[in-house]
Design an enzyme around this catalytic site. Structure first.
Site, PDB file in Angstrom:
ATOM      1  N   TYR B 127      -6.292  -3.573  -7.174  1.00  0.00           N
ATOM      2  CA  TYR B 127      -5.383  -2.954  -6.275  1.00  0.00           C
ATOM      3  C   TYR B 127      -5.600  -3.073  -4.751  1.00  0.00           C
ATOM      4  O   TYR B 127      -6.624  -2.472  -4.486  1.00  0.00           O
ATOM      5  CB  TYR B 127      -4.870  -1.772  -6.655  1.00  0.00           C
ATOM      6  CG  TYR B 127      -3.613  -1.206  -6.051  1.00  0.00           C
ATOM      7  CD1 TYR B 127      -2.399  -1.555  -6.398  1.00  0.00           C
ATOM      8  CD2 TYR B 127      -3.806  -0.743  -4.620  1.00  0.00           C
ATOM      9  CE1 TYR B 127      -1.017  -1.351  -5.529  1.00  0.00           C
ATOM     10  CE2 TYR B 127      -2.349  -0.570  -3.947  1.00  0.00           C
ATOM     11  CZ  TYR B 127      -1.164  -0.789  -4.235  1.00  0.00           C
ATOM     12  OH  TYR B 127      -0.276  -0.566  -3.659  1.00  0.00           O
ATOM     13  N   GLN B 188       4.445   0.500  -9.354  1.00  0.00           N
ATOM     14  CA  GLN B 188       5.045  -0.649 -10.091  1.00  0.00           C
ATOM     15  C   GLN B 188       4.083  -1.587 -10.344  1.00  0.00           C
ATOM     16  O   GLN B 188       3.873  -2.403 -11.594  1.00  0.00           O
ATOM     17  CB  GLN B 188       6.213  -1.083  -9.680  1.00  0.00           C
ATOM     18  CG  GLN B 188       6.288  -1.708  -8.193  1.00  0.00           C
ATOM     19  CD  GLN B 188       6.505  -0.918  -7.066  1.00  0.00           C
ATOM     20  OE1 GLN B 188       6.186   0.550  -7.396  1.00  0.00           O
ATOM     21  NE2 GLN B 188       6.494  -1.269  -5.820  1.00  0.00           N
ATOM     22  N   ASN B 211      -2.100   4.510  -2.172  1.00  0.00           N
ATOM     23  CA  ASN B 211      -1.523   5.839  -1.590  1.00  0.00           C
ATOM     24  C   ASN B 211      -1.224   6.932  -3.039  1.00  0.00           C
ATOM     25  O   ASN B 211      -1.771   6.561  -4.113  1.00  0.00           O
ATOM     26  CB  ASN B 211      -0.119   5.674  -1.050  1.00  0.00           C
ATOM     27  CG  ASN B 211       0.783   5.015  -2.000  1.00  0.00           C
ATOM     28  OD1 ASN B 211       0.667   5.158  -2.997  1.00  0.00           O
ATOM     29  ND2 ASN B 211       1.893   4.271  -1.160  1.00  0.00           N
ATOM     30  N   SER B 234     -12.763   9.779   3.307  1.00  0.00           N
ATOM     31  CA  SER B 234     -13.827   9.359   3.609  1.00  0.00           C
ATOM     32  C   SER B 234     -14.697  10.719   4.212  1.00  0.00           C
ATOM     33  O   SER B 234     -14.335  11.500   4.969  1.00  0.00           O
ATOM     34  CB  SER B 234     -14.016   8.361   4.223  1.00  0.00           C
ATOM     35  OG  SER B 234     -15.121   7.386   4.230  1.00  0.00           O
ATOM     36  N   GLN B 256     -16.258   7.540  11.190  1.00  0.00           N
ATOM     37  CA  GLN B 256     -15.518   8.199   9.986  1.00  0.00           C
ATOM     38  C   GLN B 256     -14.358   8.791  10.133  1.00  0.00           C
ATOM     39  O   GLN B 256     -13.361   8.752   9.478  1.00  0.00           O
ATOM     40  CB  GLN B 256     -16.788   9.266   9.251  1.00  0.00           C
ATOM     41  CG  GLN B 256     -16.748   9.116   7.744  1.00  0.00           C
ATOM     42  CD  GLN B 256     -16.953   7.900   7.258  1.00  0.00           C
ATOM     43  OE1 GLN B 256     -16.286   7.193   6.275  1.00  0.00           O
ATOM     44  NE2 GLN B 256     -17.906   6.864   8.015  1.00  0.00           N
ATOM     45  N   HIS B 259     -10.903   6.983  10.199  1.00  0.00           N
ATOM     46  CA  HIS B 259     -10.347   6.618   8.912  1.00  0.00           C
ATOM     47  C   HIS B 259      -9.122   7.190   8.519  1.00  0.00           C
ATOM     48  O   HIS B 259      -7.961   6.613   8.086  1.00  0.00           O
ATOM     49  CB  HIS B 259     -11.386   6.646   7.974  1.00  0.00           C
ATOM     50  CG  HIS B 259     -12.106   5.481   7.740  1.00  0.00           C
ATOM     51  ND1 HIS B 259     -11.584   4.456   7.238  1.00  0.00           N
ATOM     52  CD2 HIS B 259     -13.542   5.381   7.589  1.00  0.00           C
ATOM     53  CE1 HIS B 259     -12.597   3.286   7.202  1.00  0.00           C
ATOM     54  NE2 HIS B 259     -13.718   3.948   7.249  1.00  0.00           N
ATOM     55  N   GLU B 324     -20.516  11.405   0.827  1.00  0.00           N
ATOM     56  CA  GLU B 324     -20.332  10.086   0.547  1.00  0.00           C
ATOM     57  C   GLU B 324     -21.188   9.290   1.199  1.00  0.00           C
ATOM     58  O   GLU B 324     -22.036   8.597   0.579  1.00  0.00           O
ATOM     59  CB  GLU B 324     -18.815   9.712   0.904  1.00  0.00           C
ATOM     60  CG  GLU B 324     -18.441   8.401   0.414  1.00  0.00           C
ATOM     61  CD  GLU B 324     -17.269   8.076   1.258  1.00  0.00           C
ATOM     62  OE1 GLU B 324     -16.658   8.643   2.000  1.00  0.00           O
ATOM     63  OE2 GLU B 324     -16.551   7.046   0.841  1.00  0.00           O
TER      64      GLU B 324
END
Lengths: 426, 426
Positions: B127, B188, B211, B234, B256, B259, B324
């Site tokens: 995706y 969908q 999202n 993030s 960062q 973002h 992260e």
């Protein structure tokens, strides 16, 4: 029990129905579980105490078992069971030790240093169900890979309804070297493992099966801690030619059926006569089986026999069903096995009943169910490790790779990304 | 922005608040998503068409892009971006190829054959979000490990609001060798990937960020298909001494922050003066930064600076934060790195800004957020493979291990398990 022949006109539709049949009976307990977790989060041990008293009819002064208590209960387990557990542990350990992965480190042609390290999780909680599904073998299958992975703190929770402790479970815990055990269960145990209480320090990951409440609680705490795959009812698929002893195959099918009324046993064979003999065998065995109520319900409701023209025709069917357990009871099981891409664990030949793998084979018996073998695997030491990647540029090597990164950062509309690199290139 | 000093009296409480601060703003869209999935399951392409028209203001005759169309759009991407994507792909490929795991096979001392094979998933759906977060670099980071793992069918969905296609995303898809692309998005698209429609064959696993609707849809189809880790906002944690150029560190923290307003940038340093200079630097940069609105919101709301007595004192803090991304901007980053057990990816030294790893470093940029580096890892080829284990006993070897299994099966109250073995021992 469904009886399908690939030559049936409606085979495709019937097989597709079999593949897509969801056997799990999901009860929606999400609201009740939410409440339990919220309560434990706020009120800690006090909440655990109330739920344990209410659900397990048990009010201990402390949830944790002392070393003395663990040894005492473990010693209640008969010597032959303990010896069998030790034998199993040795074999499981040997297989999982072969899984130990390799770190790597290299310097590439432009002088960048790159590496990857496998690091064990720090602390893992094993949930062991109470009652009938309180299996000592599962304690070994969950704890030993964690131990081999290098997890320092492996703790266990097990509900003890009416204060009754299963000695074999404690013996298995002792064989696996688990020294921190709490006599609690249900969603409250999962909440304690995830968030911690005054008496129970939290863990990083929770594994092990449980009832609908436990499963829903694991779903809800996922993210705060890691969880294992959610296990559905057990499945076996046996591919067998007519040279097998039909009674052996009948027992194999029943060994799965006796787990759970929602369990599923499927036989694929190239002989309609053999299929019929196995079906007759099952009918003959069932009345004398102490677990007949469960096994009969499972076989009647979810059992299936599929007759194929030749055994090679079983390959696409197996891959679509993606069974948890697959027995290949044929002359050359390796020839068939090399074409199987979706199965949790494969049992090769006429002398490898699936149940041997439940206990002493060596590979893990915690396996993907409900067709999830299409995308997931049995429990392993990798489930108790994580990977950290490392990157090290120098002044020179950054010059060599930096410009491309700046171009991409700008293309993505991220100017601070670009500048964090370009400022070092000047 | 929080300013903490380990010498503060209330440091423990303030640090704990920082660790436990959940930055994700979860909107409950579960009911809306349930409805979309149910609709797509029943009405397939027709439902997809309606949602795409309604949400994306786009009514294509077919969702899939032809090879010609893919090439056409990819060629709209500027040559320097395409070249940078090719450069990135080469480096990402090299790093992930080092991950290829080893199968194993052995015969143990009693004659049992055991083995484990790594098998690629058959089909994976990526995706790719539309709009601002439609990152070509993420196409590479998701697709290339799948390709190296051996996944045969890698497909991509990307929403194209108002029919507008991002050429860089198509160029990245072409560089990664993706030939099956559908211009749909939202819940969908996830439903189509999980259940299939007349025009889109289903996949075994869905990966890639999205999202709130996409994320919830992935949660709901999990089990039917595999999904990757749910990514949160993030994070970067920079450990830096006072020998760094403060402006470099300021850019790293802002890279960062730009973002997402929920992103988090934390600096740990042993110099209060250096800390102040970095803070001043950020204040100086922000007004001129085109992403200042987002970066400023993130830094103000979630940014933090922690002053420690010495850099070794940062180790337990880092492991608790489990960031992260971790930059170690110190003289001997390896010395510190060896003590870090919880981090997604580590960037060593003064010349390795985190952003280099977002694009061309080699390690994956899809990494665990929200402290999940305690129990999970960045994307790798292992996420696109599964393990099958094999067990093969013969008549003799079953005799040697069967009895212990029979004892355990009986102890667990599973007579058919026991008989499936004992009947073969006679």
């Amino acid at each position: 029990m469904d009886f399908l022949k690939t030559t049936d006109q409606d085979f495709a539709a019937k097989f597709s129905a079999l593949v897509n049949n969801r056997r799990e009976s999901r009860v929606d307990v999400s609201v009740a579980v939410q409440e339990i977790i919220a309560n434990v989060k706020v009120r800690g041990d006090e909440a655990i105490r109330e739920y344990t008293s209410c659900f397990d009819n048990h009010s201990p002064t402390s949830f944790g078992l002392s070393q003395k208590a663990i040894t005492y209960y473990a010693q209640q387990c008969s010597a032959d069971i303990t010896t069998a557990l030790e034998f199993a542990a040795e074999r499981i350990t040997a297989f999982h030790q072969k899984q130990v992965p390799q770190n790597f480190v290299y310097t590439d042609s432009v002088g960048v240093n790159l590496s990857l390290n496998w690091v064990p999780l720090s602390t893992v909680g094993i949930y062991v169900p109470g009652g009938r599904a309180s299996y000592p073998s599962s304690v070994l299958m969950n704890a030993l890979p964690a131990k081999i992975a290098g997890v320092r703190r492996i703790i266990m929770t097990v509900p003890t309804p009416n204060g009754k402790i299963n000695p074999a479970v404690l013996a298995a815990a002792q064989v696996a070297g688990i020294t921190e055990i709490y006599c609690i269960g249900g969603a409250q145990a999962i909440a304690a493992l995830a968030y911690g209480t005054a008496s129970i320090a939290p863990v990083d990951k929770i594994i092990g099966p449980g009832n609908a409440y436990v499963t829903e609680a694991k779903r809800q705490v996922h993210g705060t801690v890691g969880i294992d795959n959610i296990a559905g009812p057990s499945e076996i698929l046996v591919v067998a030619d007519d040279k097998n002893n039909p009674e052996w195959i009948a027992w194999d099918l029943l060994s799965q059926a006796e787990h759970d009324p929602c369990a599923q046993s499927i036989l694929i064979t190239d002989s309609i006569d053999f299929a019929q003999t196995v079906i007759d065998s099952i009918a003959g065995i069932l009345p004398c089986l102490s677990t007949r109520k469960v096994a009969d319900a499972s076989w009647k409701e979810h059992g299936a026999v599929i007759v194929v023209d030749n055994l090679d025709a079983s390959i696409p069917l197996v891959n679509q069903l993606a069974p948890e357990h697959l027995e290949l009871c044929v002359d050359d099981p390796h020839q068939l096995a090399q074409h199987i891409r979706c199965a949790g664990s494969i049992f090769l030949g006429r002398y490898t009943p699936e149940a041997i793998g439940d206990y002493v084979g060596g590979p893990n018996h915690v396996l993907p169910t409900a067709r999830s073998a299409r995308f997931s695997s049995g429990l392993s030491i990798y489930d108790f490790m994580k990977r950290i990647t490392y990157l090290e540029c120098g002044k020179q090597s950054l010059q060599k790779i930096g410009k491309a990164a700046v171009i991409l950062a700008e293309a993505e509309g991220l100017p601070a990304h670009a500048r964090s690199i370009s400022t070092r290139l000047q």
